[in-house]
Design a protein around this motif. Structure first.
Motif, mmCIF file in Angstrom:
data_model
loop_
_atom_site.group_PDB
_atom_site.id
_atom_site.type_symbol
_atom_site.label_atom_id
_atom_site.label_comp_id
_atom_site.label_asym_id
_atom_site.label_seq_id
_atom_site.Cartn_x
_atom_site.Cartn_y
_atom_site.Cartn_z
ATOM 1 N N LEU D 40 0.776 -1.082 -0.040
ATOM 2 C CA LEU D 40 0.037 0.063 0.124
ATOM 3 C C LEU D 40 0.607 1.186 0.038
ATOM 4 C CD1 LEU D 40 -2.798 1.183 0.112
ATOM 5 C CD2 LEU D 40 -2.728 1.160 2.504
ATOM 6 N N ILE D 41 2.093 1.287 0.667
ATOM 7 C CA ILE D 41 3.100 2.360 0.868
ATOM 8 C C ILE D 41 3.544 2.618 -0.633
ATOM 9 C CG2 ILE D 41 4.869 3.225 1.548
ATOM 10 C CD1 ILE D 41 2.936 3.163 3.690
ATOM 11 N N GLN D 42 3.714 1.434 -1.267
ATOM 12 C CA GLN D 42 4.358 1.646 -2.620
ATOM 13 C C GLN D 42 3.241 2.239 -3.443
ATOM 14 O OE1 GLN D 42 6.202 -1.659 -4.120
ATOM 15 N NE2 GLN D 42 8.235 -1.173 -2.954
ATOM 16 N N ASP D 43 2.257 1.691 -3.378
ATOM 17 C CA ASP D 43 0.896 2.175 -4.429
ATOM 18 C C ASP D 43 0.878 3.530 -4.179
ATOM 19 O OD1 ASP D 43 0.689 -0.296 -5.373
ATOM 20 O OD2 ASP D 43 -1.094 -0.913 -4.313
ATOM 21 N N MET D 44 0.876 3.969 -2.720
ATOM 22 C CA MET D 44 0.663 5.501 -2.232
ATOM 23 C C MET D 44 1.800 6.401 -2.965
ATOM 24 S SD MET D 44 -1.981 6.038 -0.823
ATOM 25 C CE MET D 44 -1.777 7.662 -0.252
ATOM 26 N N PHE D 292 -6.457 6.673 -13.149
ATOM 27 C CA PHE D 292 -5.384 5.850 -13.682
ATOM 28 C C PHE D 292 -5.017 4.755 -12.940
ATOM 29 C CE2 PHE D 292 -0.543 5.833 -14.422
ATOM 30 C CZ PHE D 292 -0.556 5.539 -15.877
ATOM 31 N N PHE D 293 -4.763 4.869 -11.427
ATOM 32 C CA PHE D 293 -4.254 3.867 -10.551
ATOM 33 C C PHE D 293 -5.015 2.633 -10.507
ATOM 34 C CE2 PHE D 293 -3.998 1.682 -6.551
ATOM 35 C CZ PHE D 293 -2.701 1.201 -6.697
ATOM 36 N N ALA D 294 -6.220 2.853 -10.671
ATOM 37 C CA ALA D 294 -7.361 1.687 -10.724
ATOM 38 C C ALA D 294 -7.347 1.203 -11.788
ATOM 39 C CB ALA D 294 -8.762 2.301 -10.389
ATOM 40 N N GLN D 296 -4.813 0.822 -14.125
ATOM 41 C CA GLN D 296 -3.620 0.263 -13.959
ATOM 42 C C GLN D 296 -3.658 -1.047 -13.177
ATOM 43 O OE1 GLN D 296 0.234 1.798 -12.784
ATOM 44 N NE2 GLN D 296 0.606 1.947 -14.814
ATOM 45 N N THR D 297 -4.202 -1.072 -12.052
ATOM 46 C CA THR D 297 -4.223 -2.274 -11.222
ATOM 47 C C THR D 297 -5.117 -3.245 -11.594
ATOM 48 O OG1 THR D 297 -4.169 -0.536 -9.319
ATOM 49 C CG2 THR D 297 -4.430 -2.630 -8.456
ATOM 50 N N LEU D 298 -6.273 -2.899 -12.160
ATOM 51 C CA LEU D 298 -7.170 -3.720 -12.561
ATOM 52 C C LEU D 298 -6.621 -4.661 -13.825
ATOM 53 C CD1 LEU D 298 -10.471 -1.664 -12.055
ATOM 54 C CD2 LEU D 298 -9.853 -3.851 -10.792
ATOM 55 N N LEU D 299 -6.056 -3.913 -14.548
ATOM 56 C CA LEU D 299 -5.891 -4.226 -16.056
ATOM 57 C C LEU D 299 -4.357 -4.538 -16.379
ATOM 58 C CD1 LEU D 299 -7.837 -1.495 -17.909
ATOM 59 C CD2 LEU D 299 -8.584 -3.948 -17.627
ATOM 60 N N VAL D 309 -7.130 -0.506 -23.106
ATOM 61 C CA VAL D 309 -8.486 -0.187 -22.401
ATOM 62 C C VAL D 309 -8.148 1.340 -22.023
ATOM 63 C CG1 VAL D 309 -9.703 -0.185 -20.332
ATOM 64 C CG2 VAL D 309 -9.048 -2.214 -21.806
ATOM 65 N N LEU D 310 -6.877 1.748 -21.778
ATOM 66 C CA LEU D 310 -6.426 2.917 -21.241
ATOM 67 C C LEU D 310 -6.648 4.060 -22.644
ATOM 68 C CD1 LEU D 310 -5.143 3.754 -18.494
ATOM 69 C CD2 LEU D 310 -3.117 3.906 -19.758
ATOM 70 N N GLY D 311 -6.136 3.602 -23.603
ATOM 71 C CA GLY D 311 -6.388 4.563 -24.717
ATOM 72 C C GLY D 311 -7.952 4.600 -24.990
ATOM 73 N N GLY D 312 -8.658 3.753 -24.876
ATOM 74 C CA GLY D 312 -10.228 3.736 -25.020
ATOM 75 C C GLY D 312 -10.802 4.495 -24.046
ATOM 76 N N VAL D 313 -10.406 4.491 -23.103
ATOM 77 C CA VAL D 313 -11.042 5.511 -21.840
ATOM 78 C C VAL D 313 -10.620 6.879 -22.054
ATOM 79 C CG1 VAL D 313 -10.816 6.261 -19.335
ATOM 80 C CG2 VAL D 313 -10.974 3.668 -20.003
ATOM 81 N N GLY D 314 -9.499 7.204 -22.405
ATOM 82 C CA GLY D 314 -9.013 8.521 -22.853
ATOM 83 C C GLY D 314 -9.863 8.923 -23.902
ATOM 84 N N ILE D 315 -10.102 8.087 -25.033
ATOM 85 C CA ILE D 315 -10.975 8.537 -25.968
ATOM 86 C C ILE D 315 -12.252 8.832 -25.489
ATOM 87 C CG2 ILE D 315 -11.993 7.887 -28.359
ATOM 88 C CD1 ILE D 315 -9.092 6.261 -28.845
ATOM 89 N N ALA D 316 -12.947 7.911 -24.851
ATOM 90 C CA ALA D 316 -14.240 7.934 -24.465
ATOM 91 C C ALA D 316 -14.556 9.148 -23.707
ATOM 92 C CB ALA D 316 -14.509 6.628 -23.662
ATOM 93 N N VAL D 317 -13.581 9.334 -22.681
ATOM 94 C CA VAL D 317 -13.957 10.761 -21.737
ATOM 95 C C VAL D 317 -13.912 11.839 -22.554
ATOM 96 C CG1 VAL D 317 -12.909 11.899 -19.907
ATOM 97 C CG2 VAL D 317 -12.901 9.728 -19.730
#
Ligand SMILES: Nc1ncnc2c1ncn2[C@@H]1O[C@H](COP(=O)(O)OP(=O)(O)OP(=O)(O)O)[C@@H](O)[C@H]1O
Ligand SMILES: Nc1ncnc2c1ncn2[C@@H]1O[C@H](COP(=O)(O)OP(=O)(O)OP(=O)(O)O)[C@@H](O)[C@H]1O
Ligand SMILES: CC(C)C[C@H](N)C(=O)O
Ligand SMILES: [Mg+2]
Ligand SMILES: [Mg+2]
Lengths: 240, 235, 287, 348, 402
Positions: D40-44, D292-294, D296-299, D309-317
């Protein structure tokens, strides 16, 4: 007494087109000078030269006895030159009040707290107080023009340059505008006003300058200028 | 039958309603003036007719056809040309190319050609190769009018063509009106200058706060009536 | 002699960079669209050509000729369905969307074609050369350069001599007013992107025959393409060609001094040109 | 005369609640190493450093109108100066962070001199090229490994200030203690960054920044010193980005030109964070980094799909909410956690 | 087995570039790990392999290594495939104290590349937890010069060394390949480091032409090699031998060269022709290669053997460690490895390695090979020189490029 503004042989060209051609004139402190001239004569360009948004190819501009030919716009503003743009250029995403705050704080080098009331007063005078907290991007044309003037006024200029602020106003609005400008003038502010709405202009200014093809073709008392043959021909299009 | 008419036209900018059920009509060959204070909704009316502001279907009819929901470019192709408020020249096109843009889509044989536009505004011929925006405001307005004429439109919408122009230029421009009318085009002018509007128009609409408050032939309207419609001083 | 050779090779290399850049220049000039996926689209087109070559056994040039209309349609659809919706005064949304597209394309290609590097076979042309005294110039590089000039000429003609070109420029200035002239901005932009994709196909043909490519090859050359566009001046097609050549020559000359400086020299040439002329060599009057 | 009739308000109810919540969060964050797992510390740490980068980029692009895609130059140079300092001059890495900031600042001066001559997209590409030049030049610096890269020497790693003390009070291994140290530094940096930017925006300079963003010509003619504002923003962002870069690689322990100057990691992802969250707001990058973190962690375990997915989310937003996710929230509710809008109210 | 007796599951972390430009190295991952899991189950080893993708990105490699160590609490780290992957992972593992076996990067870039100042040998330190096996530059020098000795040349060699981990190690004027070539009587023309993905090699070609180089060597990425090879032909430069590493590692890369791929030579670290057997499956090299082809439909490649050997070594280490979940015992078990694997003997006994790296580096045999083009456009890798490892049979003789 030194004139507040003095142009000496100021020349500016865009490529082959000379839009200010050896322009020289003085404006005494406290005077209201009107500038007229056909479209494209170089009136707005002259303003840009005075404020430093453009720099001349030749000639010299003195403000308050100092040579400001090379000074950046910001510095000229701080020393008391305020202007409105012919095509209103508000800070779209800021509120009307914030628009004024910018010019009051930066144009005068004062902290925010010191200028709040001042800004409010200008807003009241320009009838913008009701929309003070609205984003400037959503204003009507009239409101934008008022904001142009208000923003210039908020810098508490010693020399106020107004570029076609009466265009597009109704008669009643025009009358109100003239009253406002007269009041500002009465406070001792020197005014240079470019306007095509001659009756409005002539009810305020003490002297009139006529520009054509970048040249000053006449400067003097409004009545005399309006009566001159050249002006009637070139500007009003009245056959003599 | 009217050439162009609106029925209960409304328009919105986001949540802000700028027009409230505006009915106007224009007959073949007629010149109509729309006057009104700043912010009355004149420009919005022009933009709604020309399709820049999308409308619900059913609100605008042109030559009997419904064009309320038609896209701006198709409306233009049908014969409604606009001289927009603020001139709106294309900076990277020369004066001549700006004019040619006017007949980009609608190419109709008619009285208006490059040649005749240059005759109308001779200064433009001199400046034909300059970028359109390197002209003064008045010259730009001439280009803007010329550009609209190039399509030989059935209806010409002019939004504040005299705004910011020297009297001599305004004179020149209005002097062109009879010529334009003579070609059969119907004209809608939006004008601040009531005097000017009364002079050119067959009929006048007066707008206030998004509504038409008065209409009629100039001769039938008294100064007081107009004043009231304009400023809302009537009780 | 070595220097003459170096400069000639640089000019030919510049032809390749100009081909990368011309499509970008078109789109950038008309829509102010900074297309970060341009390099990936070139790679995509290279795969398309490769597929046509291997599947149908066509020659690379014929394959490119078939790929071009497919790419046009793709570009048209891409602009129509996606990019048009993010265009505006703000350069960021398109930047982000095309970046997303770049990532998408790269990884989709990777899924489809694996990370192996491929090449479009061009047979004897690959190694053919024309001797010029003591110097010998490759036939493919010469064809690349000639194509760059032809593409520039063609685009120049389209842009400044046709009514579509006029519509491109007008729409580029002000889409709303252009629509009042009967122009459909959405489809004008789509056509522009479609045409850019034809140029992309030509670039892909020469990229794919010159060296290996893999799904991640695109971005590496994107920066040279941008440099060429900017050195040339926004919307100036000859400028873009000149920009490509400047980058190419700077690289070969830099490498001749020391290979460590090859790529650096190209970038530095870019910086120097912009220091002297911040709006590029042939800026347009207004933008 | 209007004297005293009006007051100016920036605070909102939401902002006051947010301030209290932030304070509480800060206390928890400082104490986090006492009870959180190391991962968790590293994620933070990751979240905080990305947040810092995002805030600075947002200051540049969202407020200063300077869309830089060359921020990796500062991250990379900052990181390299920390390593160079440790390897060549034996500078303690914690002190080296200052080197990171200062050298990034020094780089920013010539970079600005060049890039400020350019506008809009030109500026973006110009900064990218400068960053490439810096990357290629650093890749010639043989003492820190040239194109190969290098690791933080063990001596330097072991000597990091505060690690021993952390080891002692938390009773952990040195590697975990180093993570805690890095986390605290990242926390301090992020808090200082957000606080600093917010306070700055509330000054009259912040006002000038907003004015410049809207209309440069007009701002200049009402007395705004546009050149100075741009310099200020650019240099501040460079300094902070440099420190963040040093910190990231101090924790990472390894460096190479490709990783330190990665346009994807330090600029593209940062842009993604800011724009997804909502540019031109302080809240935006915070929302963005969490999303972004979510993602990255999920995918992360789905290979190529992650980036797709990241690219797709960027486009969608961008397509459906150009103001970013925070724009969506504040547009619906009007909530601003860090209000800077000055409202003029009549005193009653 | 002892591991089972302890009753604790041993977690193995494995980082490799499954996506991105280096993905070719990882193509046997799934195939190998399947086999490993199957055999581990048969042998009653309680192990779990957690695989992470570096996406060919060194930053990402370091991140996933941390994740493996901290979130997955692995006991043993395995990493393979180029310094871009092995170095960040090894660095992280070393600083976290996780026993690590690394392979498939020449040992110099791995060892020296992880030192604080690679230019200053006095500061180099051995590692406590990380171990690497592969070959080194000295082996490549021997193999290359042996191959060239089979040809009639003027012994002038042009070098193509990029500015990356491999290129810097190979091209170093003091500890790179040039001094070794010189000892064998070959002069090296090194025009200097270039950046990867360079589009023009005229400068190098001119330099080689001027020096009349008849041999070209280097460690080049595939796209750059194609560019070079084409430009060399176009510009009339025709060396007698081109012996490069990396670029022609995979048959797919050679195929893209078409006829120009014929008789290109390179070092061979593993092939279907190697005489070794797997300690895990008992398969010979040819069998393993065939099994891979059967399973995936793809031709064998050199990394297959090494990925396999990595898991062989891991299984061996786990079995020998008293408590394989005890990191120190595991580390000791690695240090004391002595195992015959499918790539040869793996033992960290310092044999043939300079003192500074003796503790952490083990070398496996290296021979020389040439790609021969078949009628149908496919290529075979033929071993042509085995002076350095005589127990690996040759299949032909070195031939000059036509
Ligand atoms: N883009 C816009 N967004 C929001 N509101 C707008 C926008 N454009 C106009 N409005 C509002 O719509 C109303 C009508 O505006 P419109 O421009 O049609 O008036 P007008 O009669 O043409 O005025 P003017 O004489 O100033 O041109 C005004 O209150 C104006 O504030
Ligand atoms: N940036 C520029 N580049 C080239 N020419 C310009 C530029 N700005 C103005 N001009 C030209 O300079 C001349 C003078 O323009 P200016 O705007 O000063 O006229 P003006 O007197 O204010 O006219 P108007 O009354 O129409 O506003 C015009 O012919 C115009 O075309
Ligand atoms: C932000 C970018 C310029 C990224 C670019 N498309 C790349 O993949 O490298
Ligand atoms: Mg003017
Ligand atoms: Mg209007």
């Amino acid at each position: 007494m030194t004139p507040i503004l003095s142009l000496q042989n100021v020349t500016k060209s865009f490529g082959a087109l000379t839009v200010a051609d050896g322009v020289s004139f003085d404006v005494p402190k406290g005077q209201a000078l009107g500038i007229i001239g056909p479209n494209g004569a170089g009136k707005s360009t002259l303003f840009n030269l005075i404020t430093g948004n453009l720099s001349p190819n030749a000639g010299r501009i003195e403000y308050d006895g100092r040579d400001v030919t090379k000074a950046p716009p910001m510095q000229r503003c701080l020393s008391g030159i305020g202007r409105s743009f012919q095509i209103p250029q508000p800070f779209d995403r800021m509120t009307v009040f914030e628009n004024l705050l910018v010019s009051a704080t930066h144009g005068r080098g004062l902290p925010e707290r010191a200028v709040t009331d001042d800004c409010a007063e200008v807003l009241e005078r320009t009838e913008l107080i009701e929309v003070a907290n609205r984003p400037a991007g959503g204003l009507t044309l009239l409101q934008r023009k008022r904001l142009e003037m208000a923003r210039a006024m908020a810098t508490r200029p010693k020399l106020l340059l107004l570029d076609e602020i009466a265009g597009g106003l109704t008669e009643a609005e025009c009358v109100a505008l003239v009253e406002t400008i007269k009041a500002i003038h009465a406070e001792g502010v020197t005014i240079i006003w470019i306007e095509h709405v001659l009756h409005a202009l002539n009810s305020v200014v003490e002297r009139l300058l006529v520009l054509d093809f970048g040249k000053v073709i006449g400067i003097g008392a409004p009545d005399a200028i309006m009566a001159s043959k050249e002006v009637r021909e070139i500007y009003l299009g009245i056959e003599v | 039958m009217a050439l162009l008419e609106t029925k209960g036209l409304t328009a919105f900018y986001g949540d802000f309603q700028a027009l409230f059920g505006v009915d106007v009509s224009l007959s073949e060959g007629e010149t109509v003036a729309v006057i009104g204070a700043n912010g009355a909704g004149k420009t919005t009316l022009m933009r709604s007719i020309s399709g820049v502001i999308a409308q619900a279907p059913g609100m605008v009819r042109f030559e009997g056809r419904e064009i309320g929901a038609t896209a701006a470019d198709d409306i233009m192709a049908a014969g409604i040309a606009m001289v927009p408020e603020g001139r709106k020249l294309f900076p990277s096109l020369s004066v001549e190319e700006n004019l040619l843009m006017g007949c980009h889509r609608r190419k109709v044989n008619g009285p208006w050609t490059l040649q005749s536009v240059y005759e109308l505004f001779p200064i433009l011929k001199e400046r034909r190769d300059r970028p359109g925006t390197a002209l003064s405001g008045g010259q730009q307005q001439m280009v803007s009018i010329g550009r609209a004429l190039m399509s030989n439109p059935r209806v010409l919408l002019c939004d504040e063509i005299s705004l910011g122009l020297a009297p001599v230029v305004i004179k020149d421009i209005y002097a062109a009106f009879p010529q334009i009318r003579a070609t059969g085009a119907s004209i809608v002018v939006v004008e601040q200058d009531i005097g000017q509007a009364m002079k050119v128009a067959d009929r006048v609409y007066c707008m206030m706060e998004g509504r038409v408050t008065l209409s009629g032939a100039p001769a039938d309207l008294s100064r007081e009536e107009i004043h009231d419609a304009y400023f809302g001083t009537a009780a | 002699m070595i220097w003459i050779d170096t400069i000639l090779q640089g000019i030919l290399l510049g032809g390749l960079y100009a081909l990368f850049a011309l499509g970008l220049s078109l789109v950038f000039g008309i829509m102010r669209l900074v297309n970060l996926a341009h390099g990936d689209l070139i790679v995509f087109a290279a795969y398309l050509i490769l597929v046509l070559v291997t599947l149908l056994g066509l020659g690379p040039f014929l394959a490119a000729a078939i790929a071009a209309p497919i790419m046009f349609a793709l570009g048209f659809a891409l602009q129509r369905l996606v990019l048009n919706r993010v265009l505006g005064t703000d350069i960021l949304p398109p930047l982000l969307v095309t970046f997303g597209l770049s990532v998408l394309l790269q990884n989709a290609l990777q899924e489809g074609f694996s990370a192996d590097s491929r090449r479009i076979p061009a047979g004897w042309l690959e190694t053919a050369s024309v001797p010029l005294g003591p110097i010998s110039l490759g036939v493919m590089p010469l064809m690349t350069f000639a194509s760059a000039i032809l593409v520039t000429l063609a685009l120049q003609w389209l842009f400044y001599r046709t009514s579509l070109g006029r519509a491109f420029r007008a729409t580029s200035d002000d889409p709303v007013t252009a629509s009042l002239m009967g122009v459909k901005p959405a489809s004008v932009f789509a056509k522009a992107t479609g045409i850019a994709m034809i140029v992309v196909t030509i670039a892909a043909l020469y990229l794919g025959t010159r060296a290996n490519f893999d799904p991640t090859t695109g971005p590496a050359r994107l920066i040279y393409a941008f440099e060429a566009v900017i050195i040339g001046g926004l919307g100036s097609l000859w400028g873009t060609l000149a920009g490509g050549i400047i980058i190419g020559v700077a690289q070969t000359v830099g490498a001749q001094i020391n290979p460590e400086w090859q790529i650096l020299a190209g970038h530095i040439a870019f910086l120097v040109v912009l220091l002297i002329r911040p709006r590029g060599l042939f800026p347009r009057a207004f933008d | 005369m209007a004297a005293g009739k009006y007051t100016v308000v920036t605070r909102t109810a939401a902002s006051q609640a947010a301030a209290l919540a932030a304070l509480a969060l800060l206390v928890i964050a400082v104490a986090l190493p006492a009870f959180a797992s190391r991962s968790l510390i590293q994620d933070m740490f990751f979240i905080l450093t990305m947040l810092t980068l995002a805030q600075f980029w947002n200051l540049l692009a969202g407020y200063g109108g300077l869309v830089s895609v060359g921020q990796q130059a500062f991250v990379g140079l900052g990181a390299y100066m920390l390593f160079g300092g440790a390897i060549l001059w034996g500078v303690n890495p914690v002190a080296g962070l200052l080197l990171s900031g200062v050298f990034a600042l020094l780089l920013a001066i010539p970079m600005a001199f060049f890039a400020f001559r350019l506008q809009g997209a030109y500026f973006a590409i110009g900064t990218w090229v400068v960053a490439e030049v810096v990357r290629l030049s650093v890749a010639q610096w043989k003492a820190v490994g040239g194109g190969t890269g290098t690791s933080l020497p063990r001596d330097a790693r072991d000597a990091m200030w505060g690690v021993e003390w952390i080891e002692m009070i938390f009773d952990t291994r040195a590697s975990a203690a180093r993570d805690i140290l890095a986390y605290w530094l990242a926390l301090a940096l992020a808090v200082a960054t957000i606080g600093g930017i917010y306070l700055f925006l509330r000054t009259k300079r912040g006002l000038a920044l907003a004015a410049l963003r809207d209309n440069v010509e007009a701002a200049r003619s009402v007395g705004v010193d546009s050149a100075r504002m741009k310099w200020l923003v650019f240099l501040v962002a460079a300094f902070g980005t440099g420190i963040a870069g040093g910190l990231i690689f101090m924790q990472n322990g390894r460096i190479s030109p490709d990783s330190a100057f990665s346009i994807i990691d330090w600029t593209a992802f940062v842009i993604f964070i800011v724009v997804i969250g909502g540019i031109g707001t302080i809240e935006g990058p915070i929302v963005g980094v969490l999303v972004f973190f979510a993602l990255q962690t999920l995918l992360a375990d789905f290979g190529a799909w992650y980036l797709m997915v990241l690219g797709g989310v960027g486009i969608a937003v961008m397509l459906f909410s150009p103001g970013g996710l925070w724009g969506l929230v504040s547009g619906r509710t009007g909530i601003e956690l860090f209000p800077i809008r000055r409202r003029l109210n009549r005193r009653d | 087995a002892p591991a089972l007796a302890q009753g604790a599951r041993v977690r193995i972390g494995y980082v490799s570039p499954q996506t991105g430009p280096l993905a070719g190295f990882a193509e046997a991952d799934a195939f190998t790990i399947d086999a490993f899991n199957r055999i581990a189950a048969d042998q009653g080893l309680d192990v779990e392999v957690i695989v992470k993708d570096s996406q060919s990105n060194p930053n990402r490699a370091a991140d996933v290594a941390q994740e493996l160590i901290i979130d997955d609490e692995i006991h043993l780290m395995l990493v393979a495939s180029t310094p871009e992957t092995t170095n960040p992972v090894s660095t992280v593992a070393e600083s976290e104290g996780i026993p690590t076996i690394s392979t498939m990067a020449p040992w110099q870039p791995w060892f020296i590349g992880q030192q604080g100042n690679p230019g200053d040998p006095s500061g180099w330190r051995p590692f406590d937890y990380t171990f690497h096996y592969f070959w080194g530059l000295e082996d490549v020098i021997a193999v290359f010069t042996n191959m060239w000795n089979q040809l009639e040349t003027n012994k002038v060699v042009g070098g193509l060394f990029p500015n990356d981990a491999d290129g810097n190690a190979w091209g170093d004027p003091n500890v790179g390949v040039a001094p070794g070539f010189a000892e064998a009587g070959y002069e090296t023309i090194d025009p200097g480091r270039y950046q990867n993905l360079t589009d023009d090699f005229s400068a190098q070609i001119n330099a080689f032409k001027q020096a009349n180089a008849e041999i070209v060597t280097g460690v080049v990425i595939p796209p750059d090699f194609t560019t070079f090879r084409n430009q060399a032909s176009q510009q009339g430069f025709t060396p007698k031998a081109i012996t490069v590493a990396k670029a022609i590692l995979f048959p797919q890369s050679v195929e893209t060269l078409g006829e120009a791929g014929h008789n290109l030579s390179s070092e061979v670290w593993w092939s279907a022709n190697h005489p070794f057997t797997s300690s895990l499956t008992g398969q010979g090299c040819a069998e393993l290669a065939q099994a891979f082809t059967d399973a995936t439909g793809r031709p064998w490649t050199q990394p297959i053997g090494f990925i396999h050997s990595l898991f062989e070594t891991a299984a061996d280490v786990i079995q020998r460690a008293g408590d394989p979940t005890d990191l120190d015992q595991l580390t000791d078990a690695i240090a004391s490895t002595d195992l015959d694997t499918i790539v040869g003997r793996v033992a960290w006994n310092g044999e043939g390695v300079p003192d500074f790296a003796a503790q952490n580096v083990c070398k496996t045999p290296l021979v020389g090979g040439q790609w021969r083009r078949n009628e149908d456009g496919t290529f075979d890798l033929v071993t042509v020189d085995n002076t350095t490892a005589p127990d690996i049979p040759t299949q032909g003789e070195m031939q000059p490029l036509s």
